[in-house]
Scaffold this motif. Structure first.
Motif, PDB file in Angstrom:
ATOM      1  N   ALA A 185       0.835  -1.204   0.000  1.00  0.00           N
ATOM      2  CA  ALA A 185       0.000   0.000   0.000  1.00  0.00           C
ATOM      3  C   ALA A 185       0.869   1.252   0.000  1.00  0.00           C
ATOM      4  N   MET A 186       1.971   1.203   0.721  1.00  0.00           N
ATOM      5  CA  MET A 186       2.890   2.331   0.754  1.00  0.00           C
ATOM      6  C   MET A 186       3.587   2.507  -0.596  1.00  0.00           C
ATOM      7  N   ALA A 187       3.951   1.390  -1.223  1.00  0.00           N
ATOM      8  CA  ALA A 187       4.589   1.453  -2.542  1.00  0.00           C
ATOM      9  C   ALA A 187       3.634   1.996  -3.594  1.00  0.00           C
ATOM     10  N   GLU A 188       2.365   1.578  -3.521  1.00  0.00           N
ATOM     11  CA  GLU A 188       1.355   2.078  -4.457  1.00  0.00           C
ATOM     12  C   GLU A 188       1.219   3.591  -4.328  1.00  0.00           C
ATOM     13  N   ARG A 189       1.201   4.077  -3.101  1.00  0.00           N
ATOM     14  CA  ARG A 189       1.096   5.520  -2.895  1.00  0.00           C
ATOM     15  C   ARG A 189       2.351   6.238  -3.391  1.00  0.00           C
ATOM     16  N   TYR A 190       3.511   5.633  -3.179  1.00  0.00           N
ATOM     17  CA  TYR A 190       4.772   6.216  -3.636  1.00  0.00           C
ATOM     18  C   TYR A 190       4.760   6.375  -5.160  1.00  0.00           C
ATOM     19  N   GLU A 191       4.293   5.353  -5.855  1.00  0.00           N
ATOM     20  CA  GLU A 191       4.218   5.424  -7.318  1.00  0.00           C
ATOM     21  C   GLU A 191       3.229   6.502  -7.769  1.00  0.00           C
ATOM     22  N   SER A 192       2.118   6.635  -7.047  1.00  0.00           N
ATOM     23  CA  SER A 192       1.133   7.652  -7.414  1.00  0.00           C
ATOM     24  C   SER A 192       1.689   9.066  -7.229  1.00  0.00           C
ATOM     25  N   LEU A 193       2.707   9.194  -6.366  1.00  0.00           N
ATOM     26  CA  LEU A 193       3.359  10.481  -6.138  1.00  0.00           C
ATOM     27  C   LEU A 193       4.513  10.717  -7.117  1.00  0.00           C
ATOM     28  N   GLY A 194       4.707   9.768  -8.029  1.00  0.00           N
ATOM     29  CA  GLY A 194       5.763   9.895  -9.031  1.00  0.00           C
ATOM     30  C   GLY A 194       7.025   9.133  -8.714  1.00  0.00           C
ATOM     31  N   GLY A 195       7.039   8.371  -7.599  1.00  0.00           N
ATOM     32  CA  GLY A 195       8.219   7.602  -7.222  1.00  0.00           C
ATOM     33  C   GLY A 195       8.375   6.338  -8.052  1.00  0.00           C
ATOM     34  N   ARG A 196       9.599   5.841  -8.111  1.00  0.00           N
ATOM     35  CA  ARG A 196       9.917   4.613  -8.851  1.00  0.00           C
ATOM     36  C   ARG A 196      10.127   3.480  -7.855  1.00  0.00           C
ATOM     37  N   VAL A 197       9.474   2.328  -8.108  1.00  0.00           N
ATOM     38  CA  VAL A 197       9.513   1.212  -7.167  1.00  0.00           C
ATOM     39  C   VAL A 197       9.934  -0.068  -7.877  1.00  0.00           C
ATOM     40  N   ARG A 198      10.844  -0.799  -7.269  1.00  0.00           N
ATOM     41  CA  ARG A 198      11.138  -2.174  -7.680  1.00  0.00           C
ATOM     42  C   ARG A 198      10.466  -3.106  -6.684  1.00  0.00           C
ATOM     43  N   HIS A 199       9.596  -3.970  -7.194  1.00  0.00           N
ATOM     44  CA  HIS A 199       8.828  -4.866  -6.336  1.00  0.00           C
ATOM     45  C   HIS A 199       9.428  -6.264  -6.328  1.00  0.00           C
ATOM     46  N   PHE A 200       9.548  -6.838  -5.142  1.00  0.00           N
ATOM     47  CA  PHE A 200       9.917  -8.236  -4.993  1.00  0.00           C
ATOM     48  C   PHE A 200       8.723  -8.988  -4.403  1.00  0.00           C
ATOM     49  N   GLY A 201       8.302 -10.069  -5.041  1.00  0.00           N
ATOM     50  CA  GLY A 201       7.192 -10.863  -4.516  1.00  0.00           C
ATOM     51  C   GLY A 201       6.051 -10.970  -5.504  1.00  0.00           C
ATOM     52  N   LYS A 202       4.976 -11.580  -5.037  1.00  0.00           N
ATOM     53  CA  LYS A 202       3.770 -11.768  -5.857  1.00  0.00           C
ATOM     54  C   LYS A 202       3.053 -10.436  -6.050  1.00  0.00           C
TER      55      LYS A 202
END
Length: 283
Positions: A185-202
């Motif tokens: 949920a925090m990563a989703e919000r970060y991306e919505s703010l323009g942040g770049r995320v590398r996800h590990f997992g399902k």
């Protein structure tokens, strides 16, 4: 529509291997689901290959200890794979180009709750966004946290262009019936703010490829079992693996009353299609 099962034994012989989610599938955050315990035992007795796949930001040994503590035997499982374990191996060991590109200074969210997502000494830990080269998102510091509480930190990180590594793509879990937010949920919000995320997992393909390698079976001989359309089932779809959705986990509230009637709309909403549906893992 997925086929509705009245008993797991109906499909047990169709597959040689089974990949099980943990939270919401094998246990409720406190104790094992009795049906899950008996079904996993029955499959192990039939010499099926069983693998645990968890979006936990902890390393596999921690999940293994948790499973044995609630009644599962490690001898039943071929392997345990966690998103946190992949972060520890790939990012902590700088084992690919993207990991090697990360700076030395990391702001580690959820450090107190999830202390093993990075090996000790792999990076220099800092306490402020302004000091960091990148952000490790293992989850909120407090299990009762809300997104609004971390919004200023996320906005600052996104504004500075800091890359984020998410060690748990789950957006929420039920802990003994109470919904809690997770790193996803925090990563989703970060991306919505323009942040770049590398996800590990399902549901991201990398971890399913790793699981198939560990279980040493082709995708068509394996079944993924989980309670989350957004992670377990979507990830299985992307990897070309059949899946079973359980109705008693994260989607229990949405499916309450008449799950078979409500399931099509939920499948359409998430864009993930299980091969089978069952209320629980009853053998």
């Amino acid at each position: 529509m997925p086929a509705t099962l009245s008993a797991f034994s109906e499909i047990a012989e169709r597959y040689d291997g089974f990949i099980f989610d943990v939270w919401g599938t094998l246990y409720d955050g406190g104790k094992a689901f009795p049906d899950a315990l008996s079904t996993v035992r029955a499959l192990a007795e039939r010499k099926k290959k069983l693998l645990v796949l968890s979006n936990s930001p902890r390393v596999p040994s921690v999940v293994a200890e948790r499973l044995t503590g609630i009644g599962f035997e490690l001898s039943w499982f071929t392997d345990i794979v966690t998103s946190g374990g992949m972060v520890a191996d790939i990012v902590g060991g700088r084992n690919d180009a993207e990991a090697r590109s990360l700076g030395e200074r990391v702001l580690w969210l959820g450090r107190a709750r999830f202390p093993d997502t990075l090996p000790a000494g792999a990076f220099t830990e800092v306490a402020e966004v302004g000091e960091a080269d990148w952000i490790l998102n293992a989850g909120p510091e407090n299990p009762d946290s809300r997104i609004e509480e971390v919004e200023p930190l996320l906005a600052e990180g996104a504004g500075r262009g800091l890359p984020m590594v998410c060690a748990n793509p789950d957006k929420s879990v039920f802990q003994l019936g109470v919904r809690q937010i997770c790193a996803g949920a925090m990563a989703e919000r970060y991306e919505s703010l323009g942040g770049r995320v590398r996800h590990f997992g399902k549901p991201f393909p990398e971890i399913f490829t790793h699981c198939l390698e560990r279980i040493a079976l082709p995708a068509e001989r394996v079944l993924v079992v989980g309670d989350n359309l957004e992670t377990d089932i979507l990830g299985a779809n992307r990897a070309g693996i059949d899946s079973l959705l359980l109705g008693g986990g994260i989607h229990a509230g949405e499916l309450a009353g008449d799950p078979v009637q409500k399931l099509p709309a939920l499948i359409a909403e998430h864009g993930a299609r299980p091969a089978y549906f069952a209320g629980s893992l009853a053998w």
